[in-house]
Motif scaffolding. Structure first.
Motif, short mmCIF file in Angstrom:
data_model
loop_
_atom_site.label_atom_id
_atom_site.label_comp_id
_atom_site.label_asym_id
_atom_site.label_seq_id
_atom_site.Cartn_x
_atom_site.Cartn_y
_atom_site.Cartn_z
N SER A 279 -11.83 -4.22 -0.02
CA SER A 279 -10.55 -4.23 0.68
C SER A 279 -9.41 -4.46 -0.31
O SER A 279 -9.61 -5.07 -1.37
N SER B 65 -16.46 6.42 1.88
CA SER B 65 -17.63 6.29 1.02
C SER B 65 -18.77 7.16 1.54
O SER B 65 -18.83 7.46 2.73
N GLU C 95 -3.70 7.14 10.25
CA GLU C 95 -4.75 7.38 9.27
C GLU C 95 -6.05 7.78 9.95
O GLU C 95 -6.77 8.66 9.48
N TYR D 246 -6.68 4.98 3.06
CA TYR D 246 -7.81 4.25 2.49
C TYR D 246 -8.66 3.71 3.63
O TYR D 246 -8.35 2.66 4.22
N LEU E 41 0.79 -1.23 0.00
CA LEU E 41 0.00 0.00 0.00
C LEU E 41 0.83 1.28 0.00
O LEU E 41 0.27 2.36 -0.16
N ASN F 151 -5.10 -0.68 8.24
CA ASN F 151 -5.16 0.74 8.60
C ASN F 151 -4.35 1.04 9.85
O ASN F 151 -4.17 0.18 10.72
N ASN G 238 -11.88 2.56 3.56
CA ASN G 238 -13.02 2.17 2.75
C ASN G 238 -13.09 0.66 2.54
O ASN G 238 -13.49 0.18 1.47
N VAL H 187 -2.35 7.71 0.17
CA VAL H 187 -3.70 8.01 0.64
C VAL H 187 -3.97 7.21 1.90
O VAL H 187 -3.32 6.20 2.18
N LEU I 294 -9.72 8.55 1.82
CA LEU I 294 -10.74 7.97 0.96
C LEU I 294 -11.76 7.18 1.78
O LEU I 294 -11.42 6.22 2.48
N LYS J 214 -11.44 13.56 0.51
CA LYS J 214 -10.72 13.06 -0.67
C LYS J 214 -9.65 14.04 -1.12
O LYS J 214 -8.54 13.63 -1.50
#
Length: 401
Positions: A31, A368, A386, A24, A15, A382, A26, A22, A366, A361
């Protein structure tokens, strides 16, 4: 023996090689796949260049079902013979819906949640009218489902463990007990929770009739499959959607025996199927690229243990929840540990979920937006940094508004 707390598993993923890193958050959408899952899929795909090197046995499929059964229950209450391999959860729930005895009700209904995901809704509304449990102040999902169960026309309850938009939960054990007391089938879609939240399926725990889960979210596998569990008490009632040779009892291995069961004198092929859930497997050879990848991902999830996964992500999601509440936003409760569903209060001057999502974003976070809810979801990859980044942006954007 007490297990050690799970640490961040980011090292198991690829990643951090992007020029534009980023956060992530989400996993509930899709995944990332771990490196060894990618390698398993790559090796299986490479074998197709030389088809004679491919594994054409059914062992990979059997292993996948066996590990999935272990994920559902640590007891003998669930085995690989209770599992069918399906291409999607909508396919799995269509199988389930086709096997319910609708004729015992003049006007059958199915209990679902408001704005429930389509995979566990559309197969049921094809057969019956929906009884929709609405969100109501002071009433949780569980109370709403149990209230609807008091109606005599309920033929099935089809619900998730956690709502896909905001992670708000249903006490599925309480619902299962109520359904069993009235001999009403319970169909659970665990796509948003299995692998991320502890849950046990079976007669001595959550005694659901049907349980389906797509594999591309918290099971960390590629797209392309859903696994369907059916309680043994209902397997004799299952009606197939397809008819193919893998469903037939003792079908021969053509390569090993060079034999065919086609008999013109008896009208073609034999049709006696397995009595367990092998009779409901979808047609075609199980994807020889997906099966090794799914096998690898399920092994990882079982090793990580959903309870330890939930304990790992809980403080991360709590950082985001605390920030949202401090900023004047509201959070869906009760919720699973890996999802935070953030609502902008009606009439508030604060940014909408769409506006918050767009601002996050811009800053490399990121998430949803689902049905007017900002959904922040966590996985084993994660980090606390983050989560803090997301929390900081939420506070800053809401203060600025």
């Amino acid at each position: 023996m007490t297990q050690l707390a799970l640490e961040c598993q980011r090292h198991m993923f690829d990643l951090d090689d992007s020029d534009t890193p980023v956060a992530y958050l989400n996993a509930c959408s899709c995944s990332p796949i771990p490196t060894q899952v990618h390698e398993a899929a790559s090796q299986a795909l490479a074998a197709k260049r030389k088809p004679w090197t491919m594994d054409t046995s059914t062992s990979s499929e059997t292993h996948v079902k066996r590990i999935y059964a272990k994920l559902l229950s640590n007891s003998s209450a669930v085995s690989e013979q209770d599992i069918a391999l399906c291409p999607s959860t909508s396919y799995a729930m269509t199988l389930a819906a086709n096997s319910v005895n609708w004729a015992i009700h003049a006007n059958p209904t199915v209990v679902v949640l408001d704005q429930q995901f389509a995979s566990n809704t559309m197969p049921w509304q094809h057969h019956a009218k929906l009884r929709i449990v609405q969100r109501r102040h002071g009433r949780n999902w569980t109370d709403g489902v149990l209230e609807e169960l008091a109606n005599d026309d309920v033929a099935c309850v089809a619900i998730p463990h956690a709502h896909w938009t905001d992670g708000s939960t249903v006490d599925v054990r309480a619902v299962a007990e109520a359904c069993k007391a009235k001999s009403i089938p319970l169909a659970l879609d665990l796509t948003q929770t299995l692998g991320a939240a502890p849950i046990a399926i079976g007669p001595d725990s959550v005694d659901a009739t049907f349980v389906a889960c797509s594999v591309h979210k918290h099971l960390y596998a590629p797209y392309g499959a859903s696994l369907l569990y059916v309680a043994r008490r209902h397997q004799a009632h299952m009606r197939r959607l397809e008819f193919h040779e893998r469903q037939v009892r003792d079908w021969p291995d053509f390569d090993a025996k060079g034999a065919s069961l086609f008999d013109a004198s008896t009208g073609g092929y034999p049709t006696e199927s397995w009595t367990d859930m092998r009779k409901a497997d979808a047609g075609g050879r199980p994807n020889p690229t997906l099966m090794p990848a799914l096998h690898a991902s399920l092994e990882l999830v079982v090793g990580w243990d959903p309870r330890r996964i939930s304990e790992y992500v809980a403080p991360l999601s709590q950082l985001v929840e605390d920030a949202a509440i401090d900023a004047g936003l509201s959070v869906a409760r009760p919720r699973v540990a890996h999802i935070v569903g953030i609502h902008t209060p009606s009439g508030s001057h604060l940014p909408s979920a769409l506006e918050l999502g767009a601002e996050l974003k811009k800053r490399g976070v990121l998430v949803s937006v689902r049905c007017g809810v900002l959904r922040v979801s966590f996985g084993v990859f994660n980090t606390v940094e983050e989560a803090r980044m997301c929390a900081s942006v939420l506070r800053e954007v809401c203060v600025a508004s």
